[in-house]
Enzyme design. Structure first.
Site, PDB file in Angstrom:
ATOM      1  N   GLU A 212     -14.083 -30.480 -83.100  1.00 13.02           N
ATOM      2  CA  GLU A 212     -15.290 -30.591 -82.266  1.00 13.02           C
ATOM      3  C   GLU A 212     -16.569 -30.542 -83.086  1.00 13.02           C
ATOM      4  O   GLU A 212     -17.666 -30.460 -82.510  1.00 13.02           O
ATOM      5  CB  GLU A 212     -15.289 -29.495 -81.199  1.00 13.02           C
ATOM      6  CG  GLU A 212     -14.972 -28.119 -81.728  1.00 13.02           C
ATOM      7  CD  GLU A 212     -14.585 -27.134 -80.634  1.00 13.02           C
ATOM      8  OE1 GLU A 212     -15.104 -27.271 -79.513  1.00 13.02           O
ATOM      9  OE2 GLU A 212     -13.777 -26.234 -80.901  1.00 13.02           O
TER      10      GLU A 212
ATOM     11  N   GLY B 177     -12.238 -32.043 -79.012  1.00 11.40           N
ATOM     12  CA  GLY B 177     -13.101 -31.479 -77.969  1.00 11.40           C
ATOM     13  C   GLY B 177     -14.379 -32.287 -77.905  1.00 11.40           C
ATOM     14  O   GLY B 177     -15.358 -31.990 -78.583  1.00 11.40           O
ATOM     15  N   THR B 178     -14.370 -33.324 -77.078  1.00  8.35           N
ATOM     16  CA  THR B 178     -15.432 -34.340 -77.151  1.00  8.35           C
ATOM     17  C   THR B 178     -16.759 -33.898 -76.552  1.00  8.35           C
ATOM     18  O   THR B 178     -17.789 -34.500 -76.852  1.00  8.35           O
ATOM     19  CB  THR B 178     -14.964 -35.646 -76.496  1.00  8.35           C
ATOM     20  OG1 THR B 178     -14.387 -35.355 -75.215  1.00  8.35           O
ATOM     21  CG2 THR B 178     -13.931 -36.335 -77.375  1.00  8.35           C
ATOM     22  N   ASN B 179     -16.767 -32.861 -75.694  1.00  4.56           N
ATOM     23  CA  ASN B 179     -18.064 -32.370 -75.226  1.00  4.56           C
ATOM     24  C   ASN B 179     -18.871 -31.817 -76.396  1.00  4.56           C
ATOM     25  O   ASN B 179     -20.023 -32.188 -76.624  1.00  4.56           O
ATOM     26  CB  ASN B 179     -17.873 -31.287 -74.156  1.00  4.56           C
ATOM     27  CG  ASN B 179     -17.672 -31.881 -72.771  1.00  4.56           C
ATOM     28  OD1 ASN B 179     -18.075 -32.997 -72.495  1.00  4.56           O
ATOM     29  ND2 ASN B 179     -17.023 -31.130 -71.903  1.00  4.56           N
TER      30      ASN B 179
ATOM     31  N   ARG C 154      -7.989 -22.741 -71.343  1.00  2.26           N
ATOM     32  CA  ARG C 154      -9.184 -22.054 -71.856  1.00  2.26           C
ATOM     33  C   ARG C 154      -9.070 -20.556 -71.556  1.00  2.26           C
ATOM     34  O   ARG C 154      -9.334 -20.119 -70.432  1.00  2.26           O
ATOM     35  CB  ARG C 154     -10.430 -22.654 -71.215  1.00  2.26           C
ATOM     36  CG  ARG C 154     -10.706 -24.079 -71.678  1.00  2.26           C
ATOM     37  CD  ARG C 154     -11.728 -24.774 -70.832  1.00  2.26           C
ATOM     38  NE  ARG C 154     -11.169 -25.126 -69.528  1.00  2.26           N
ATOM     39  CZ  ARG C 154     -11.602 -26.140 -68.773  1.00  2.26           C
ATOM     40  NH1 ARG C 154     -12.584 -26.900 -69.212  1.00  2.26           N
ATOM     41  NH2 ARG C 154     -11.056 -26.380 -67.608  1.00  2.26           N
TER      42      ARG C 154
ATOM     43  N   HIS D  57     -22.211 -26.932 -67.255  1.00  2.00           N
ATOM     44  CA  HIS D  57     -21.183 -25.916 -67.046  1.00  2.00           C
ATOM     45  C   HIS D  57     -20.653 -25.941 -65.615  1.00  2.00           C
ATOM     46  O   HIS D  57     -19.440 -25.943 -65.368  1.00  2.00           O
ATOM     47  CB  HIS D  57     -21.747 -24.528 -67.385  1.00  2.00           C
ATOM     48  CG  HIS D  57     -20.794 -23.404 -67.138  1.00  2.00           C
ATOM     49  ND1 HIS D  57     -20.754 -22.714 -65.945  1.00  2.00           N
ATOM     50  CD2 HIS D  57     -19.826 -22.873 -67.920  1.00  2.00           C
ATOM     51  CE1 HIS D  57     -19.817 -21.794 -66.008  1.00  2.00           C
ATOM     52  NE2 HIS D  57     -19.241 -21.856 -67.200  1.00  2.00           N
TER      53      HIS D  57
ATOM     54  N   CYS E 100      -9.198 -33.687 -75.211  1.00  4.32           N
ATOM     55  CA  CYS E 100      -9.270 -32.825 -74.032  1.00  4.32           C
ATOM     56  C   CYS E 100     -10.705 -32.775 -73.524  1.00  4.32           C
ATOM     57  O   CYS E 100     -11.657 -32.887 -74.289  1.00  4.32           O
ATOM     58  CB  CYS E 100      -8.758 -31.424 -74.342  1.00  4.32           C
ATOM     59  SG  CYS E 100      -9.761 -30.500 -75.515  1.00  4.32           S
TER      60      CYS E 100
END
Length: 892
Positions: A762, A783-785, A562, A454, A847
């Site tokens: 995601e 959303g690849t995270n 966001r 984070h 993103c």
């Protein structure tokens, strides 16, 4: 003249282009100087076809004839008693790395030593003799080794070591258990040293200059002939020596063709008047040298830049008023900015084309220009600790604080007192409420997570420095990194280079701040954008400031706004918390109305900055518990807020109980994203109204807007259908985005604004169901995270705890939160294909910080995506990666 023996000078160069390897590396470099008609010392090259089989008697006539040419140009004669010409002999291998010694000062023999000493002084003359003897002893030692004569080799080795000590050289690095060295003997005269060392060389070595040179060539050739590693690919170069302490108008110096930090087109270096080299000498700034020499040096430097298309380092000597170029080579230690300024200069003058400039810079090197860097001499003497995981590159200085509240209070107090307000946040781990502290700090140091933690993600978003180290421990007002410690309120400096090891210093270093305009970055960005075709780069931006910065860096719209970040501002967080703890729907709506005004202003500012470009706004995604107080201080402040707004003081126990009801065991897969909207439709309704109110206002101001509303954490088509288009069931109804916009437009009597509804892919389930989901969404944003976390079952905040073990046994290839895992790639490609089978004009983007990795950018282009979106400071990196990929495609 033997065809294997060559002569070069300022007016003569060796034209055998097809036989360049015959000259060896040093020979080729010297010949290149000759081709450019630089003031190079003349010389002789015995090429690779003869160097290892020299017959001194056979080559004597040719060597002496060419030495006569050298003497005429140099103005001194070889073997002259009063003003002798001395020579260096270079073993010119074709290998970039070799172990051959430096061989200088040949011609320094008994008849010439007094004449040489008169020019340079007796002590200097002695040292030059010892240097020459030591070099030749290394040749002789190698010969004894190849002849397998260990006793003689050991004797010579002891003499080499002694001479090294006399000359101030350090001993061999492999001597792990060095005994205490005996005291050095008193220095002797030149003649005494010649007599002492004559026995180690063939007879006549110190008797006359010609014999010495021929003996030297014979011994070097013998060594090369016996050496199995030679492989007949080594030449021998002979050149006159010149000295910066030889006569009145003499000096030596070295410089770079331009400033290696700033890239300014101005020589950078020093010269040493009356000195052979810089050893023990105090130099003067190179631009203060006599103007006649300076003009010559500038011409040489900038001609070399044009030829090699890179910054060069140059050594020169002025002897008795005559300038000689000694050596030029590439520069390893230089800034990205200096390379960029050089390349832009070359392009402006049509020396190179724009494609050359774009291909010459590794995208990740741009990190150096985008963030502050440490002026390394300033950290001398500071205690330091090395290690950690780079979260966001750059350098930061500040006083450390171990909580968000402590940092914000300290910063406020410093500003009020007019003191330095630079701060660094130090935490075990960061949460959503810490965003406001990261935003106003210079950097953040945390213990948990890694590149995708984070703190790292937020730091990259705001252009701050982030370092993650599991070694960090915090106890009370003291933090430790191993044996390294610092207390709250003390200054530290964090250095996080993109390449290499990170360092934490105790104290204040000096920073070199980035300047995108002065560095040439903005010009470089424009050059990069000229190669873009359909694929483009957007930015992640939550504020108008972020959007404006990204726009200046070349972003084509916002790929991810966001909205949850907007609620963590100090004047909003308690308003949002008030909405969450409201049991009464009317009370909740009153609070939402306040938030709607705030959100409207946010969206207005961002869309205004991005006029004419798409702005993708992700509706609330974070789990609700992230917004609630996490400690007593925050809880007390929240209760005080409720007391002011409701005119009655609520029970601390009641509020704590309400907070507890929002707790989840696995919140990242719990009540978040679109699932919140299903339970609390009024939250998304407020955000949608704020988006369109801002859009209508901008449209009335003649500003072109293109809002895109993104629904997060969708797992199936039914969720997106509900939130986008609503649903009516017996006794109840759900107003979708389309319904809310239509009703608001009628209420405001506004003109319709074109907009899109899409979703973030995601979850693997969403990727597999992309064909069905595309029926209700006009765009996908990957959303690849989260897609990486849910595909691999790995937490981005916790994986660093076991990743070293996995890396040790090659169980995983690299960091999946930096470079996309092949299975995640497969899901992205599959979802894109399935989505477009349903909706051929489906727009797809990626993103998150994966989008700034050049390898991921290539994949996205190949997979048919339309864009990547990343933090503002990563936009130039992604743009360059796209430009390079387009150039590569065109070349095929």
């Amino acid at each position: 003249m033997d065809s294997r023996i060559h002569f070069f000078s300022q007016k003569n160069f060796i034209s055998q282009k097809d036989k360049a390897d015959l000259l060896g590396i040093r020979g080729r470099q010297a010949n290149e100087f000759a081709e450019l008609e630089f003031p190079i010392l003349p010389g002789i090259i015995l090429d690779t076809e003869i160097a290892s089989r020299i017959d001194p008697k056979a080559v004597k006539k040719d060597i002496l004839e060419l030495l006569g040419k050298c003497a005429k140009i140099a103005g001194k004669n070889f073997g002259d008693k009063d003003n002798p010409l001395l020579l260096k002999v270079v073993v010119s291998s074709n290998l970039a790395i070799n172990t051959y010694p430096a061989l200088h000062n040949f011609g320094l023999v008994k008849p010439t030593q007094e004449g040489f000493a008169k020019w340079v002084g007796a002590d200097f003359a002695v040292n030059e003799l010892l240097f020459m003897i030591r070099g030749m002893l290394i040749v002789e030692e190698r010969i004894k080794e190849l002849e397998k004569k260990p006793k003689e080799q050991e004797d010579i080795a002891s003499k080499i070591k002694l001479l090294g000590r006399l000359l101030g050289f350090s001993g061999p690095s492999n001597e792990l258990h060095q005994k205490k060295e005996p005291p050095l003997p008193a220095k002797k005269s030149i003649k005494e040293y010649m007599d002492e060392y004559a026995k180690y060389f063939p007879k006549g070595f110190f008797e006359d200059a010609e014999s010495q040179l021929l003996i030297t060539l014979g011994e070097i050739s013998r060594m090369l002939d016996m050496d199995d590693q030679n492989d007949n690919d080594t030449a021998i170069l002979i050149q006159p020596m010149v000295y910066g302490n030889y006569g009145k108008d003499s000096c030596s110096g070295h410089f770079y063709s331009r400033n290696v930090i700033t890239g300014e087109k101005r020589l950078q270096g020093s010269f040493f008047r009356g000195k052979f080299n810089e050893s023990g000498a105090e130099g003067q700034e190179i631009n203060k040298i006599d103007q006649a020499y300076l003009k010559q040096l500038e011409k040489i430097a900038w001609t070399l830049e044009d030829r090699f298309k890179e910054i060069r380092q140059i050594r020169f000597t002025v002897e008795n008023g005559k300038l000689w170029l000694i050596e030029q080579r590439l520069v390893d230690q230089k800034s990205t900015q200096s390379d960029l300024k050089l390349l832009l200069d070359l392009a402006k003058r049509k020396i190179v084309d724009p494609a050359y400039v774009i291909k010459a810079i590794d995208p990740v090197r741009l990190n150096e220009i985008l963030h502050p860097v440490i002026n390394m001499p300033s950290v001398k003497g500071l205690r330091s600790w090395k290690g950690g995981i780079a979260g966001a590159p750059g350098a930061a200085i500040g006083r450390v604080y171990f909580s968000t509240n402590a940092l914000l209070d300290a910063k406020k107090a410093a500003i009020q007192k007019g003191e330095d307000d630079k701060t660094i946040l130090v935490l075990m781990s960061s949460f959503a409420e810490d965003v406001k502290a990261i935003e106003v700090s210079t950097g953040v140091l945390t213990a948990e997570g890694g590149y995708s933690a984070h703190a790292s993600v937020v730091a990259r978003q705001y252009g701050k420095v982030s370092l993650v180290s599991p070694a960090l421990k915090i106890k009370g007002n003291k933090a430790t990194l191993g044996e390294f410690s610092f207390s709250e309120g003390e200054y530290i400096t964090i250095n996080v280079p993109f390449y290499g090891e990170s360092t934490v210093y105790k104290g204040v270093a000096e920073l070199i701040e980035p300047n995108p305009k002065e560095s040439g970055l903005l010009d470089f960005i424009e050059l990069s954008k000229g190669f873009l075709k359909k694929f483009h780069v957007r930015c992640n931006a939550d504020t108008p400031r972020d959007a404006a910065l990204a726009l200046s860096f070349g972003a084509e719209g916002v790929g991810l706004c966001r909205t949850e970040h907007m609620f963590f501002k100090a004047d909003r967080i308690n308003v949002f918390r008030e909405m969450l703890v409201s049991d009464d729907k009317k009370e909740r709506q009153k609070t939402l109305d306040k938030l709607q005004v705030m959100q409207r202003e946010d969206f207005y500012g961002i869309m205004k900055v991005m006029a004419g470009k798409e702005v993708t706004i992700r509706l609330l995604d974070s789990p609700l518990h992230e917004f609630m107080p996490h400690n007593d201080a925050e809880l007390t402040a929240f209760i005080a807020h409720l007391t002011r707004t409701k005119k009655t003081k609520p029970s601390k126990a009641d509020i704590a109980a309400r907070i507890e009801t929002l707790h989840e065991f696995n919140p990242m897969l719990g009540h978040r994203g679109c699932r919140i909207a299903v339970s609390y439709p009024e939250i998304y309704a407020m955000q949608v109204k704020a988006i369109f109110e801002a859009a209508y206002k901008l449209r009335s101001e003649k500003i072109d807007v293109h809002p895109e509303i993104m629904v997060p954490i969708v797992m199936n088509a039914s969720e997106l259908k509900l939130i986008a288009y609503g649903k009516k069931i017996e006794g109840s109804s759900y107003s979708g985005i389309v319904d809310i916009e239509e009703a608001l437009r009628k209420e405001k009597k506004a003109k319709e604004v074109e907009y899109k509804i899409g979703t973030m892919i995601e979850l693997p389930a969403a990727a597999l169901g992309a064909g069905e989901i595309a029926r209700y969404g006009r765009f996908f944003s990957f959303g690849t995270n989260d897609l990486t976390q849910t595909t691999l079952g790995i937490s981005r905040d916790d994986f660093t705890a076991f990743m070293p073990d996995y890396t040790l046994f090659d169980l995983i290839d690299g960091n999946p939160f930096s470079t996309l895992d092949f299975r995640v790639k497969e899901l992205i490609a599959l979802a894109t294909d399935r989505g477009r089978l349903t909706r051929p004009d489906l727009v797809c983007g990626l993103c998150g910080e994966h989008g700034a990795n050049p390898a991921n950018v290539r994949f996205c282009m190949d997979a048919g995506l339309n864009y990547v979106s990343c933090s503002p400071y990563s936009v130039p990196i992604a743009l360059l990666a796209v430009a390079q990929a387009e150039i590569e495609k065109d070349a095929k």
